[in-house]
Motif scaffolding. Structure first.
Motif, PDB file in Angstrom:
ATOM      1  N   GLU A  26      39.858  32.168  48.059  1.00  0.00           N
ATOM      2  CA  GLU A  26      40.283  33.638  48.235  1.00  0.00           C
ATOM      3  C   GLU A  26      41.071  33.470  49.566  1.00  0.00           C
ATOM      4  OE1 GLU A  26      37.190  36.769  46.877  1.00  0.00           O
ATOM      5  OE2 GLU A  26      36.850  35.957  48.845  1.00  0.00           O
ATOM      6  N   GLN A  87      46.568  42.448  43.190  1.00  0.00           N
ATOM      7  CA  GLN A  87      45.178  42.517  43.294  1.00  0.00           C
ATOM      8  C   GLN A  87      44.721  42.924  41.768  1.00  0.00           C
ATOM      9  OE1 GLN A  87      42.895  41.255  44.996  1.00  0.00           O
ATOM     10  NE2 GLN A  87      42.113  42.573  46.615  1.00  0.00           N
ATOM     11  N   ASP A  90      39.685  44.445  38.669  1.00  0.00           N
ATOM     12  CA  ASP A  90      38.260  44.234  38.654  1.00  0.00           C
ATOM     13  C   ASP A  90      38.063  43.642  40.390  1.00  0.00           C
ATOM     14  OD1 ASP A  90      37.356  44.420  36.351  1.00  0.00           O
ATOM     15  OD2 ASP A  90      37.615  42.595  35.724  1.00  0.00           O
ATOM     16  N   ARG A  91      39.073  43.103  41.150  1.00  0.00           N
ATOM     17  CA  ARG A  91      38.968  42.904  42.534  1.00  0.00           C
ATOM     18  C   ARG A  91      39.169  44.127  43.415  1.00  0.00           C
ATOM     19  NH1 ARG A  91      38.275  38.207  44.173  1.00  0.00           N
ATOM     20  NH2 ARG A  91      39.327  38.679  46.067  1.00  0.00           N
ATOM     21  N   GLU A  94      35.824  45.232  43.515  1.00  0.00           N
ATOM     22  CA  GLU A  94      34.936  44.448  44.232  1.00  0.00           C
ATOM     23  C   GLU A  94      35.339  44.426  45.797  1.00  0.00           C
ATOM     24  OE1 GLU A  94      33.586  39.654  44.774  1.00  0.00           O
ATOM     25  OE2 GLU A  94      35.231  40.287  43.112  1.00  0.00           O
ATOM     26  N   ASP A 106      42.705  36.745  45.587  1.00  0.00           N
ATOM     27  CA  ASP A 106      42.456  35.791  44.770  1.00  0.00           C
ATOM     28  C   ASP A 106      43.806  34.811  45.082  1.00  0.00           C
ATOM     29  OD1 ASP A 106      42.448  33.846  42.986  1.00  0.00           O
ATOM     30  OD2 ASP A 106      41.380  35.062  41.496  1.00  0.00           O
TER      31      ASP A 106
END
Length: 128
Positions: A26, A87, A90-91, A94, A106
């Protein structure tokens, strides 16, 4: 931050902490520009809440460009690198999205920004 689904007027400016410490793979990016695409609009309005329910309040934003501030282990990027990327949905759930001063992203969804492309132009590319 988005506090309830609806129009763009639902966004509120507020101070937020980073969601968590960086993990392997990350980057912490200081966002210079964020793109707005149809997915962002659908998330904001609530049109995707059956598929991607958001825990409100949340920070939206998929597309971005910026400067790497910190890199987690096993990334090809270093602090000071100028990048653009996206992004995933799902991120966003999160670790939040890119409508912020800083975003945890990521490294696999990031690339070096070409020198002849502005931050604004680069932020318009990822989901295009």
């Amino acid at each position: 931050a988005l506090h309830e689904y609806g129009s763009p007027h639902q966004f509120k400016v507020q101070l937020c902490n980073l969601p968590r410490e960086l993990r392997e793979g990350e980057l912490l990016v200081q966002v210079q520009a964020a793109g707005i695409n149809p997915t962002d609009c659908k998330l904001r309005s609530g049109a995707l809440q059956q598929l991607y329910p958001m825990m409100l309040p949340c920070i939206l934003g998929c597309d971005f460009s910026g400067v790497v501030v910190k890199a987690g282990a096993k990334t090809k990027f270093s602090p000071g690198d100028i990048v653009f990327g996206r992004q995933t949905l799902d991120r966003i759930r999160e670790v939040n999205g890119t409508y912020a001063e800083y975003a945890v992203v990521d490294a696999n969804e990031v690339a070096a920004k070409p020198e002849d492309v502005s931050f604004e132009q680069a932020a318009a590319v990822p989901w295009a």
